[in-house]
Scaffold this motif. Structure first.
Motif, short mmCIF file in Angstrom:
data_model
loop_
_atom_site.label_atom_id
_atom_site.label_comp_id
_atom_site.label_asym_id
_atom_site.label_seq_id
_atom_site.Cartn_x
_atom_site.Cartn_y
_atom_site.Cartn_z
N GLY A 1 6.24 18.16 5.45
CA GLY A 1 6.76 17.32 4.38
C GLY A 1 6.08 17.60 3.06
O GLY A 1 5.12 18.39 2.96
N PRO A 2 6.53 16.96 1.97
CA PRO A 2 5.96 17.20 0.65
C PRO A 2 4.47 16.94 0.58
O PRO A 2 3.75 17.60 -0.15
N THR A 3 3.99 15.92 1.35
CA THR A 3 2.57 15.61 1.30
C THR A 3 1.73 16.77 1.82
O THR A 3 0.55 16.89 1.51
N TYR B 1 7.77 18.23 -5.98
CA TYR B 1 7.96 17.52 -4.72
C TYR B 1 7.95 16.02 -5.00
O TYR B 1 7.11 15.53 -5.76
N VAL C 1 6.25 6.95 -0.11
CA VAL C 1 5.22 6.48 0.83
C VAL C 1 5.28 4.96 0.88
O VAL C 1 5.21 4.30 -0.17
N ASP D 1 7.91 12.37 -2.95
CA ASP D 1 7.61 11.79 -1.64
C ASP D 1 7.60 10.28 -1.77
O ASP D 1 7.01 9.73 -2.71
N GLN E 1 5.77 9.10 -5.00
CA GLN E 1 4.74 10.06 -5.38
C GLN E 1 5.39 11.39 -5.78
O GLN E 1 6.26 11.89 -5.07
N GLU F 1 -0.42 15.50 -9.23
CA GLU F 1 0.16 14.39 -8.47
C GLU F 1 0.04 13.08 -9.24
O GLU F 1 -1.01 12.79 -9.83
#
Length: 319
Positions: free
Chosen positions: A156-158, A179, A183, A181, A206, A287
């Motif tokens: 995944g993106p994380t 990306y 959460v 994401d 995120q 990020e």
């Protein structure tokens, strides 16, 4: 004002250390590790405690301790947020935060600290702004397998680990990527019968941006999204003839998404959000949280909770 900043390994080894004011003993690293490890009969040490007039403020991330010391009456939340920002900066430049990543990027991290803190005063914690002053190259290190398994960082993106310095590469190996994401953390309270009494989701959108030149982008959200504190009289973005809705119109089988509250990043342009549910932004490097939200509407428990009790004849307590 911060007197010292240091990073400790899980074993208490000093990995990074900066002394800005010289008014705290050099044994502060040993004092912090010993106090946090043997805090009050085995209790877990709080993020803030005081020993001999020195306040120790710390956050733990990636298996290492980021610690600031001070003798002044500073805002605890300010210092803790500053430590979190340092951890994010290290992740943005080194790909991850771990003991190995720090040891392989000593010159880069010390260079970052020199730009972030000046004589104990935090200056600039913007990943994008710091790129102008950084000369050292980063050695990207992925998190250890133990951390990947613990935090689900295998896909995944994380699970993307790269440096923001890659956006300035001119050797043809640069990849422009972004990306997004979502959460979420679900909190639920069940009664004795196993039925949910209260529930809430705290979520965050995120974004990890590795786009050269920071081009403007647009992110589109659900048309059937209602933010109760923002929309007030109802969201009228459903097209002609749509009279709007409110949280009271919500039914359990409806596709309507209701959020109690949302706050957006400063880079978000919300001019078209009320009519189109779209967010325009020029994403900063690294990020960041584009939006944080909270909702308590229409949540279904992801599992069933069955409660059973058995009487213990040898106990004085009755069930």
């Amino acid at each position: 004002m911060i007197s010292q900043f240091f990073i400790l390994s899980p074993r208490g080894d000093v990995i990074i250390r900066r002394d800005y004011l010289g008014n705290v003993p050099k044994t502060s690293t040993e004092t912090f590790f010993r106090t946090s490890k043997f805090y009050k009969a085995g209790e877990e040490a709080p993020p803030i405690f005081t020993v001999d007039g020195v306040s120790y403020l710390s956050v733990k991330d990636g298996g290492v301790h980021l610690v600031a010391t001070t003798r002044d009456n500073v805002s605890p939340s300010f210092v803790l947020e500053f430590l979190k920002r340092i951890s994010v900066i290290i992740k943005d430049y080194c790909g991850s935060l771990s003991e190995e990543a720090i040891r392989k990027n000593f010159p880069l991290i010390y260079e970052l600290l020199d730009e972030v803190v000046d004589y104990g005063l935090p200056q600039n914690t913007s990943t994008e702004a710091l790129k102008t002053f950084i000369q050292n190259e980063a050695t990207v290190v992925a998190p250890p397998l133990a951390l990947k398994a613990a935090f689900g960082l295998t896909k995944g993106p994380t699970g993307v680990f790269k440096s923001v310095l890659d956006t300035t590469r001119t050797d043809g190996k640069r990849r422009d990527e972004i990306y997004v994401d979502v959460v979420e953390r679900l909190s639920m309270t069940f009664n004795a019968a196993g039925n949910p009494v209260s529930s809430q989701i705290d979520g965050s959108i995120q974004v990890k941006s590795y786009l050269a030149g920071n081009p403007p982008i647009k992110i589109k959200l659900n048309d059937d999204l209602l933010i109760t504190r923002r929309d007030g009289s109802g969201y009228n973005g459903g097209g002609a003839g749509f009279s709007g809705f409110s949280a009271g119109d919500y039914a359990a089988d409806s596709s309507l998404v209701i959020l109690d509250d949302v706050n957006f990043h400063e880079c978000a342009n919300l001019d078209a959000f009320d009519t189109e549910r779209s967010i325009s932004l020029v994403p900063p490097d690294g990020e960041f949280a584009l939006a944080n939200y909270r909702t308590s509407h229409g949540l279904r428990p992801p599992f069933r909770l069955s409660i059973t009790t058995e009487a213990d004849a040898a106990s004085d307590h009755k069930v």
